[in-house]
Every structure is written in C-alpha cells, then in structure tokens.
Design an enzyme around this catalytic site. Sequence first.
Site, PDB file in Angstrom:
ATOM      1  CD  GLU A 142      -5.137  -5.864  -1.167  1.00 17.21           C
ATOM      2  OE1 GLU A 142      -5.306  -6.694  -1.869  1.00 17.21           O
ATOM      3  OE2 GLU A 142      -4.126  -5.162  -0.650  1.00 17.21           O
ATOM      4  CD  GLU A 308      -0.963  -7.255   2.001  1.00 14.19           C
ATOM      5  OE1 GLU A 308      -0.841  -6.633   0.974  1.00 14.19           O
ATOM      6  OE2 GLU A 308      -1.909  -8.007   2.116  1.00 14.19           O
TER       7      GLU A 308
HETATM    8  C1  GAL Z   1      -2.182  -7.955  -1.693  1.00 17.70           C
HETATM    9  C2  GAL Z   1      -3.172  -9.040  -1.529  1.00 17.70           C
HETATM   10  C3  GAL Z   1      -1.991  -9.614  -0.550  1.00 17.70           C
HETATM   11  C4  GAL Z   1      -1.534 -10.725  -1.979  1.00 17.70           C
HETATM   12  C5  GAL Z   1      -0.242  -9.492  -2.024  1.00 17.70           C
HETATM   13  C6  GAL Z   1       0.667  -9.772  -3.000  1.00 17.70           C
HETATM   14  O1  GAL Z   1      -2.869  -6.942  -2.681  1.00 17.70           O
HETATM   15  O2  GAL Z   1      -3.706  -7.928  -0.032  1.00 17.70           O
HETATM   16  O3  GAL Z   1      -2.341 -11.268   0.088  1.00 17.70           O
HETATM   17  O4  GAL Z   1      -1.539 -11.167  -2.465  1.00 17.70           O
HETATM   18  O5  GAL Z   1      -1.126  -8.418  -2.726  1.00 17.70           O
HETATM   19  O6  GAL Z   1      -0.314 -10.331  -4.656  1.00 17.70           O
END
Ligand code: GAL
Length: 656
Positions: A142, A308
């Site tokens: 990200e 994710e």
């Molecule tokens: C996303 C990030 C992850 C984790 C997730 C939950 O934005 O890529 O590494 O931090 O949020 O906080």
Amino acid sequence: MHFGVDYYPEHWPEERWSKDVKLMKEANFTVVRLAEFAWTKMEPSENHYDFSWLDTIIDMLGQANIKTILCTPTATPPKWLMDKHPEIYQEDEYNNIRGYGSRRHYCFNSSIYQDYTKKIVSKMAKRYHDNPYVITWQLDNEFGCHNTVKCYCDDCHKEFISYLENKYESIEQLNSELGMDFWSQTYYSFDSLIIPKHTACDYKQGDMYAHNPGLWLEYCRFSSQSVDNYAKLQIDTLKSNGVKVPITHNFMSRFYDIDYYKHAKLYDFITWDCYPNIIHGPFDSIEEVSYHHDKMRGYKNQPFWIMEMCSAQGGWNFMGRTPNPAQIRLWDYQAVAHGANGIVHFRWRTCLFGTEQYWHGVLDHDGVPRDRYKIIKKTCQEFMELEDIIDNTEVLSEVCIVRSFDNVWAHDYQWHSPSFDYNQILSSIHVALTNMHINCDVVDLSVDLNKYKLIILPAYNITNESEVKKIQEYVKNGGCVVLTFRSGNRDEYNKINGLTLPGYFREMAGIDVINYDALGQEQIKIKGITGDTTATLWADIIDPKESEVLASYDSEFYKNTPCITKNIFGEGSVYYVGCHVTTPIYEKILKTVISDLSIIQHVVTPVDGVETIYRRSDNQEATFVLNHNDFPITITLSKPKNIKIHLEAYDVTVVY
Ligand code: GAL
C-alpha cells in the site's frame, strides 16, 4: 481464479506451520501472500541474510499445491538501516521527522533508500525468480498508506525543482503559466523555487490553504510520480534479476495521492485491499465498496484481485463490529461480481502481538478454525464451481463515470463550497446507478468512449482542448453526456481559463452559467424532473439559451431559473446538472436521461439493498444477485432471463 490468505508465518513457531498449511489445503486455497513486512527476518543485520525460514514455508505450501505471492519487504525498513541512515526518514511540512515505530517511514526520493531497496529486492529476486511455487510478486505494501506520499525533505525539494526544470522551458514560463505575479511570488531562478510546505497562512492553526494552486497541483503530480519512479526501480530490479512472473501492488480505495491511472500501467495486474465499514471510522459503506470495485477495474480496464479481503472485526486501538459470517461470503461475491478474479483474505490468524492485535483474521488468536474459516472454505468451493463464469465473462457496462487525478487534487485543495467532496459526488452518482441496477465503469478519458451509451462527467473541472474535442466527437456521433456544476473552467496549470461557464463545455452544453451560489450544506428548493425537492452544495444560475429546461430552482433570488438542462448537439445530447442532489434524486434525473438510450437494467423492479451485476461473454451471460439486507427479499430479474429470485438475509446467487 485464485483464492487464499495473507499469511505471516514469521509470527508463529515453526511447529505450527504444518497445521496451518493443512487447514489451508483443506479449504482449497490456491495462494498465500508472504513477507511484505519481513525485511528484518530476512536481513537481521546489514549483509547478514537468513532466507531459510522463507524457503521452508514456500516449499511446504508448494507441496500442498498452494502457490506464493512474494512481496518485497520495503514498507518496513529495519531499525539498523534507519539508525545508520536517518536521512531516509520522511519529513512533514513542519520539518519534523516522521520517525520510527510504525511503518512506511521512508522517503521515495531518498537515493540511499533506493540503493538499499535495490539490494534487498535483487537478493530476493536472485533467490526466488525460478522458484516454481512463486507465481506473483507484490511490491512493498500500500504505497501511500498513512499519508506518506508527500514528503518535504531536502531530497524531495531538490527533485521537485528538477521535475519543474524538466517541464518548463524557463523560470519565466513557469512564473507566467502558474500565475506567480499574484502576491509577488515571482521566482527568480529554478533554484529559488520552494516545495509547498507551511507558510504564514497555516491551515493547521485555523487559517486557509494559501499556496499557489498551480504550484500545489504540480507538487501533487510530482509526489505521485515519485512513487511511480520508486515502483519502477523495484520492477526493473526484479526483472533484471530474472523475475518473469506477473508483478502487482495492492491499491487502496481511499488513497488519493497517487494517480492510480498512471501507476496501474506499471503492473501486470492490480489488486486492492477491501475493508467494508464494519470498522468504526472512515471506512466504506457497502455501496461505496461497489464504487471502489468499479474504480479498480477501470484503472487497467481488466480484472483485478483483492489482495486483502476483510475477514472479521478489525481495528487498531479499538475494534469494529463483527460481521455476520454470511456477509464475508457476500463481500467475496461482490468483489468477484465486479471483476475480481483473485481473492486473498486478510489475515490468516489473528496476531498475538503488535499494532494489529485487534485486527482479526480467518482464525482467532487461539488458532482454532471456527465459523469464519468454514464460510470462507465454502465460498472458495463455490468459486471453484463457478470458475468458468468468473474467468470467461466480464462486466458489461454501457455507462461510465469519468474522473481524473488532476481533478481529485485540485478539488481537494479548493473545494468551492463547504462540504464539497469530489469523491463523494462521484460515489453518490455511482450509487444511484447501482440502485437502478445499471452496470457502470469508472474510468479516465483515455478509454474508447464509443463503447458507452452514456458518459457522466461530474465536476470535470480541469481539462484541455483535446479532451473536450474527444467528448464533442462522441456526442456529435450520437453519444449522450451528463455534465455537472464546476466543470470545464480550469486549465492544466490549475488556472481559471476565463471562458464563460461551463467553459470548455459551453458549446456542447448550449447554456451560459451566468452566476453561481456556493450553498455549503444549506438546502434550496428545486422542481421539475426531480420532483419538488431540495438541492445543496452548489447552484449554477443558468441562461438556458436554446436548450430545454428540465428542472428549475424554486427558491432564492434565482427562483424559476433553470438548474437542469438538455441540449441537442450534433446527433447526441448533453445534459447539464447545475446543483447537487441526493442519490434518490440523481436516480430520478438519470431515469430521464436513459429513457431513450435502451440501457440494460437487469431487474424488473429494483429492491433496496439488493445489488445485481450483469456479466457477459460471447456465449455466456450471468447476473450476480447480492442481498445486502439483514432480511430476506424477492426480486425479479430481466437479465439473463425473466426469473423470480428469493434470497435469505446476506445471501447471494448467480443466475446464468
Ligand atoms: C491494510 C494494510 C495491512 C493491515 C490492514 C489492517 O491497509 O495493508 O497491512 O495493516 O490494513 O490494518
């Protein structure tokens, strides 16, 4: 179609790994993502590497037929590196170091960090480029998370000057294009240029943003380009060390500092991280998630992955609501319906330590598979059965919403009227289309417009003659365009072009905007195709000339003057919407607009909270039906066939 989880084996004893792999295999996962924060595990001290743990887990997974998405670990530079080279840290606009203790603590323009990046990335590439189990690489994690695109350090200042030097022929040209005569801001050489940080007008102390809007826009473009350059350096390093498999990066719905249309060109495919609003805080409502999926599909005009996918309640300092397990399946289907052909759930097991102890994964802290594991396993199984449809059909959209990052950045700096939010305006129009069961692409103007029956350009303010010509041609040949307030009046230097509004679009809109009213959150009355209702945010006061008046103001000193018009231009038509309305009123306006366009709507009568996405290939049609309500519904589809569907709360079906 791929399905899997984000896995952090480095957080768990090696004795547990075989159990994890067994559970993943039983769930039919085909991929895991590994190592995006594991630099210190791979290089515990400078030049001392340990990849043995990574070799072992990639192999164990591979033996179980689970492939790896391997990440470069540059989102978290190790402490030994930061102590040796503190000049890598980002600086904020007040010259404060953005220090150690979380992540993303590096400047994209630090040549020292770029060298260390090349070193760790080439080391990984050399080791894993021919590993048959590694099927994709993800760069970093990200880019831009935690507002880290803009940095104000000396390296950035230097690079910003050379960016401007490359773009403008002379300092005189820069002064003139950006309008530096205002407040005597004329620069006497490129070296005298500033990076736009804090000034005497300090917005954090309650003042206004005061920088020259043109210089600010250049700084936004420059910072975005710095991320492109840094990503390119990683991609070149991977490729020159033998990597041949696809390379990607995980985008985010609400990050607006990187021009994702440009950035997406660097990758073979893009992915994004999807967290619907179960988290308390500024996360996306389920309708907005739909909008973001369509945006992501539009960055490359091809299928994307979710790298994710939210699996449970999340949060850092406190937790959000716990989703009904059925919603987890529903969100997976929503992503696939909108064009995802890979889903990776975040994260496998909830961590016992660190910032994200509350961010729950597929398994709980105790590692026991419960409802979430079961529903994800079931969903994975269902997607295997639907693979043919997922892989072969695509979202067919006859309508698109056009946006650009120049407009994102310029509207964000000068937002015209209190509460004016460009992204929110686009999203509310998109939600109107979702509610009308009309597929929609969200794209920039580089696309072939002729594939659409309707093009919507909300607040398309910064534009240029070649873009306008392209839109004019489209309309002249029979296309239909909807324009809104705050369009066509700025050039690419963020200067107001001085044309009668709607500026570049005046000819095709066939109207003159002779005055306007920045309403903020105040409501004023309107009537016409909208019904008797209210508008807010902005009111253009319009001389309709020859165009047809579809709605008018019903209060204020401009009562009875038009707020929505329609003009015939060539073979096509141009609608102009001069004020902002709520989503149900946008639905009414769009109903009039599409009345003679024969646009596909996939249901007979819309039902609130039910989303349908129609997909097609040469020989197949399918409609995904998603019930986001917490109660059962019945809906009658018209596409791909006339059929009545009953769905339980949060249930989904695919009709084909
Ligand atoms: C996303 C990030 C992850 C984790 C997730 C939950 O934005 O890529 O590494 O931090 O949020 O906080």
